[in-house]
Design a protein around this motif. Sequence first.
Motif, PDB file in Angstrom:
ATOM      1  N   PHE A   1      47.984  62.067  67.689  1.00  0.00           N
ATOM      2  CA  PHE A   1      49.347  61.986  67.199  1.00  0.00           C
ATOM      3  C   PHE A   1      49.545  62.951  66.040  1.00  0.00           C
ATOM      4  N   THR A   2      50.764  63.426  65.914  1.00  0.00           N
ATOM      5  CA  THR A   2      51.200  64.137  64.716  1.00  0.00           C
ATOM      6  C   THR A   2      52.183  63.198  64.037  1.00  0.00           C
ATOM      7  N   VAL A   3      51.875  62.807  62.810  1.00  0.00           N
ATOM      8  CA  VAL A   3      52.718  61.867  62.068  1.00  0.00           C
ATOM      9  C   VAL A   3      53.321  62.575  60.864  1.00  0.00           C
ATOM     10  N   PHE A   4      54.635  62.492  60.756  1.00  0.00           N
ATOM     11  CA  PHE A   4      55.350  62.978  59.581  1.00  0.00           C
ATOM     12  C   PHE A   4      55.550  61.750  58.703  1.00  0.00           C
ATOM     13  N   ALA A   5      54.726  61.630  57.664  1.00  0.00           N
ATOM     14  CA  ALA A   5      54.610  60.401  56.881  1.00  0.00           C
ATOM     15  C   ALA A   5      55.437  60.434  55.599  1.00  0.00           C
ATOM     16  N   PRO A   6      56.555  59.690  55.573  1.00  0.00           N
ATOM     17  CA  PRO A   6      57.366  59.626  54.354  1.00  0.00           C
ATOM     18  C   PRO A   6      56.638  58.867  53.238  1.00  0.00           C
ATOM     19  N   THR A   7      56.814  59.341  52.034  1.00  0.00           N
ATOM     20  CA  THR A   7      56.222  58.694  50.861  1.00  0.00           C
ATOM     21  C   THR A   7      57.077  57.494  50.436  1.00  0.00           C
TER      22      THR A   7
ATOM     23  N   VAL B   1      54.783  49.928  59.091  1.00  0.00           N
ATOM     24  CA  VAL B   1      53.974  50.067  60.317  1.00  0.00           C
ATOM     25  C   VAL B   1      53.417  48.705  60.726  1.00  0.00           C
ATOM     26  N   LYS B   2      52.970  47.935  59.758  1.00  0.00           N
ATOM     27  CA  LYS B   2      52.454  46.584  60.043  1.00  0.00           C
ATOM     28  C   LYS B   2      53.579  45.693  60.563  1.00  0.00           C
ATOM     29  N   ALA B   3      54.743  45.727  59.918  1.00  0.00           N
ATOM     30  CA  ALA B   3      55.883  44.890  60.331  1.00  0.00           C
ATOM     31  C   ALA B   3      56.357  45.242  61.736  1.00  0.00           C
ATOM     32  N   ALA B   4      56.240  46.507  62.105  1.00  0.00           N
ATOM     33  CA  ALA B   4      56.680  46.948  63.436  1.00  0.00           C
ATOM     34  C   ALA B   4      55.614  46.705  64.507  1.00  0.00           C
TER      35      ALA B   4
ATOM     36  N   LEU C   1      61.004  69.343  68.588  1.00  0.00           N
ATOM     37  CA  LEU C   1      59.879  68.485  68.923  1.00  0.00           C
ATOM     38  C   LEU C   1      60.407  67.186  69.500  1.00  0.00           C
ATOM     39  N   SER C   2      59.798  66.732  70.578  1.00  0.00           N
ATOM     40  CA  SER C   2      60.154  65.432  71.160  1.00  0.00           C
ATOM     41  C   SER C   2      59.310  64.366  70.487  1.00  0.00           C
ATOM     42  N   THR C   3      59.979  63.348  69.960  1.00  0.00           N
ATOM     43  CA  THR C   3      59.259  62.289  69.253  1.00  0.00           C
ATOM     44  C   THR C   3      58.880  61.169  70.217  1.00  0.00           C
ATOM     45  N   VAL C   4      57.968  60.326  69.770  1.00  0.00           N
ATOM     46  CA  VAL C   4      57.527  59.186  70.573  1.00  0.00           C
ATOM     47  C   VAL C   4      58.693  58.236  70.847  1.00  0.00           C
TER      48      VAL C   4
ATOM     49  N   LYS D   1      61.914  52.062  66.152  1.00  0.00           N
ATOM     50  CA  LYS D   1      62.561  53.316  66.552  1.00  0.00           C
ATOM     51  C   LYS D   1      62.488  54.349  65.425  1.00  0.00           C
ATOM     52  N   ILE D   2      62.747  53.913  64.199  1.00  0.00           N
ATOM     53  CA  ILE D   2      62.693  54.834  63.059  1.00  0.00           C
ATOM     54  C   ILE D   2      61.268  55.347  62.847  1.00  0.00           C
ATOM     55  N   LEU D   3      60.307  54.439  62.870  1.00  0.00           N
ATOM     56  CA  LEU D   3      58.919  54.852  62.628  1.00  0.00           C
ATOM     57  C   LEU D   3      58.389  55.767  63.729  1.00  0.00           C
ATOM     58  N   THR D   4      58.661  55.437  64.990  1.00  0.00           N
ATOM     59  CA  THR D   4      58.160  56.277  66.082  1.00  0.00           C
ATOM     60  C   THR D   4      58.924  57.595  66.178  1.00  0.00           C
TER      61      THR D   4
END
Length: 182
Positions: free
Chosen positions: A70-76, A55-58, A131-134, A102-105
């Motif tokens: 926002f609804t975030v699906f957060a991978p471990t 997230v920081k790099a992006a 669901l439509s993603t950002v 693109k992957i993160l959003t």
Amino acid sequence: MKKLIIAALVLAASAISPKVNAQTKMVGGAAMYPTKNIVENAVNSKDHTTLVAAVKAAGLVPTLSSAGPFTVFAPTNEAFNKLPAGTVDKLVKPENKVALTKILTYHVVSGKLSAADLWAKVKEGNGKAELSTVSGGTLTVMAQGKKLYLVDEKGGKSWITIADVNQSNGVIHVVNAVLMPN
């Protein structure tokens, strides 16, 4: 009089406190406070250090710290480790910022969708919901038994392992795989 006011404040605080604590969940060994935003909470989860670094790099920290919701699906971290060797190291390089973003959003949906909201959408959709993603992509939510899972545009599946981690600017659902857009 002063003691009476202090006693009233202590009583009021203790009445409110259980509600806040009831909403606080533990993720990656850290309390996720509903009064903090997505980034403020995620940085404390030892299970999400890769996601936070990405997230920081992006350059998405300001966005995910904003009002949202926002609804975030957060991978471990474990989810990122399932990717082919070297994928994460490659994605966080400055020249790959567009692909990383693109992957993160793709893991973010506008609005706050609780697990109950997702179940309702699945039921309404006769077993699945889109669901439509950002990022402009589509995630499909489906149920299997008592679990919700997501299917990405490439057919990959991810389970919601911890649902309804409420944030001041939305909600996080922890997932066990990285979702990939087309």
